[in-house]
Design a protein around this motif. Structure first.
Motif, PDB file in Angstrom:
ATOM      1  N   GLN A 160       0.723  -1.491  -0.460  1.00 46.99           N
ATOM      2  CA  GLN A 160      -0.199  -0.105  -0.009  1.00 46.99           C
ATOM      3  C   GLN A 160       1.114   1.181  -0.228  1.00 46.99           C
ATOM      4  N   GLU A 161       2.128   1.361   0.892  1.00 44.88           N
ATOM      5  CA  GLU A 161       2.898   2.610   1.252  1.00 44.88           C
ATOM      6  C   GLU A 161       3.440   2.633  -0.296  1.00 44.88           C
ATOM      7  N   LYS A 163       1.875   1.592  -3.279  1.00 45.07           N
ATOM      8  CA  LYS A 163       1.061   2.410  -4.592  1.00 45.07           C
ATOM      9  C   LYS A 163       1.167   3.835  -3.965  1.00 45.07           C
ATOM     10  N   ASP A 164       0.457   4.229  -3.105  1.00 50.39           N
ATOM     11  CA  ASP A 164       0.242   4.973  -2.600  1.00 50.39           C
ATOM     12  C   ASP A 164       2.032   6.027  -2.764  1.00 50.39           C
ATOM     13  N   LEU A 165       2.722   5.844  -2.689  1.00 48.19           N
ATOM     14  CA  LEU A 165       3.623   6.424  -3.450  1.00 48.19           C
ATOM     15  C   LEU A 165       4.189   6.980  -4.960  1.00 48.19           C
ATOM     16  N   ASN A 167       1.843   6.049  -7.055  1.00 50.46           N
ATOM     17  CA  ASN A 167       0.816   7.087  -7.266  1.00 50.46           C
ATOM     18  C   ASN A 167       0.407   8.581  -7.382  1.00 50.46           C
ATOM     19  N   GLY A 168       1.026   8.866  -5.520  1.00 55.16           N
ATOM     20  CA  GLY A 168       1.109   9.942  -6.167  1.00 55.16           C
ATOM     21  C   GLY A 168       1.822  10.426  -6.788  1.00 55.16           C
ATOM     22  N   ASN A 171      -0.071  11.054 -10.271  1.00 51.16           N
ATOM     23  CA  ASN A 171      -1.359  11.962  -9.768  1.00 51.16           C
ATOM     24  C   ASN A 171      -1.178  13.649  -9.579  1.00 51.16           C
ATOM     25  N   SER A 180      -4.174   7.928 -10.073  1.00 49.88           N
ATOM     26  CA  SER A 180      -3.136   6.109 -10.228  1.00 49.88           C
ATOM     27  C   SER A 180      -3.549   5.657 -11.411  1.00 49.88           C
ATOM     28  N   ASP A 183      -2.015  -0.469  -9.881  1.00 51.71           N
ATOM     29  CA  ASP A 183      -3.365  -1.190  -9.149  1.00 51.71           C
ATOM     30  C   ASP A 183      -3.083  -2.099  -7.541  1.00 51.71           C
TER      31      ASP A 183
END
Length: 406
Positions: A160-161, A163-165, A167-168, A171, A180, A183
């Motif tokens: 999750q970390e 993906k967030d990095l 996708n951030g 974005n 994003s 997935d």
């Protein structure tokens, strides 16, 4: 160089010095000969890619791609390929030698980003690789130098970390239009190579918002729907041929433009798209003449998402996707292959102009074992469009709008 240029521009803006408007504009870059050849190859690749994606799309589905984005993401990946895998990738994209391709893409980004001070074009690249498994030094140097790629080591076990990095970053580079691209992160994930393209341009001749009214738009199945139809009377470049009519809508100072083409009666939109190639595109754009038009076109906002694996395999890029046949030994000592090529696009056209974004992600994983009055031109049925740059002939976005409200 690009980062330094942007930094200097920001300092100049913030300093409040009394400089002329021209002094504050980034220096316009010129297109080199090899870059022109790579752009022509990108356009050829783009027409074939558009036709292949459109063929796989559902009936009535909107299709928007950025062949420029896909080409740069695959171009970065090509730097890691070797032997027959490298040959297949170069053959499909027709880019010539890798080093020349890299230098050309560097020049192309500079040219497009400085072509028109009134149009915003941002092109960004990044590479995210598995912690403790660095890429080969020569591979990283090539991507950092020629693609201005941000290189980041990531702990993919913290999915999750991670993906967030990633996708951030996506974005941010698309101004929130594509939030994003990643997935899932597989257990064998090795690397993501990502390209982002952002475009924001105001029409040279804006539409009057108060003149926009709901009118009928006929879908491919013959049914009709109400859409907000913009309209204006102005002089625009126009083409009329046996198979289509087309109008050219310039942005800003005119370096960038959108072409909208309506197939002639009796010719299906998909049939028209299948006929498109470099020669057909040149026939349309080189034979336009200015004339007065009463232009009607729908306001539209469209998002698309495509997985390009099978499309690229069918185009001849089979080995890069082969778990036991791919050779990316110029990227890493590990045995890896391309697991997924994901492509997302966004486009919005309204009375003021056009905002568009595209992201392409190449996911690499480790193998399991390692004249007169105005002429009415009413765009009230499905249509083709492309956004291009005048001097370089670079096509940034292309596609079809089947349903402006889809």
């Amino acid at each position: 160089m690009k980062l330094t240029l942007i930094f200097l521009i920001m300092i100049s803006f913030l300093s409040g010095c009394n400089k002329s408007e021209n002094d504050e504009k980034p220096e316009k870059k010129e297109l080199e000969l090899k870059s022109k050849e790579v752009l022509e190859a990108t356009d050829r690749f783009g027409w074939e890619l558009l036709q292949a994606v459109n063929k796989e799309a559902d009936p009535g589905q909107n299709v928007v791609i950025s062949s420029l984005s896909v080409a740069q993401a695959l171009g970065m990946t090509t730097n890691g390929a070797a032997n027959e895998t490298l040959s297949q990738m170069l053959d499909v994209m027709d880019f010539g030698e890798v080093s020349e391709m890299n230098e050309a893409f560097h020049n192309i980004r500079e040219v497009l980003q400085t072509a028109d001070p009134k149009v915003q074009v941002d092109i960004a690249n990044s590479v995210w690789y598995r912690q403790g498994m660095p890429a080969k030094e020569s591979f990283g140097e090539a991507l950092e130098e020629d693609y201005d790629a941000a290189f980041r080591e990531v702990d993919f076990s913290k999915k999750q970390e991670a993906k967030d990095l990633i996708n951030g970053w996506v974005n941010d580079k698309t101004k929130g239009k594509i939030p994003s691209i990643v997935d899932e992160i597989s257990a064998g994930q090795y690397m993501f190579l990502i390209n982002a393209v952002y475009f924001l341009g105001k029409w040279q001749y804006e539409f009057d918002k108060s003149a926009t009214k709901d009118e009928d738009f006929t879908l491919s199945d013959g049914s009709t729907m109400q859409v907000p139809m913009m309209n204006q009377e102005t002089d625009l470049d126009f083409y009329s041929g046996e198979d289509c009519q087309a109008v050219k809508l310039p942005y800003g100072d005119g370096s960038f433009y959108m072409v909208i083409a309506l197939p002639a009666n009796g010719i299906e939109l998909d049939e028209f798209i299948n006929s498109l190639d470099t020669n057909k595109w040149s026939t349309i754009t080189d034979n336009m003449h200015e004339r007065g038009l009463a232009l009607f076109m729908p306001r539209f906002e469209v998002e698309c998402k495509f997985k390009l694996n099978q499309t690229l395999i069918d185009m001849g890029m089979e080995l890069p996707f082969s778990e036991f046949g791919a050779d990316f030994s110029n990227m890493t000592e590990a045995q890896v292959f391309i697991d997924e090529v994901m492509h997302k696009t966004y486009i919005k056209a309204d009375e003021e102009g056009t905002e568009a974004a595209a992201v392409t992600s190449v996911s690499v994983v480790v193998t399991s074992v390692g004249g007169g009055g105005p002429m009415p031109f009413r765009i009230d049925r499905p249509f083709f469009f492309a956004i291009a740059e005048e001097e370089s002939d670079a096509i940034l976005f292309s596609g079809k709008i089947e349903n402006p409200k889809q």
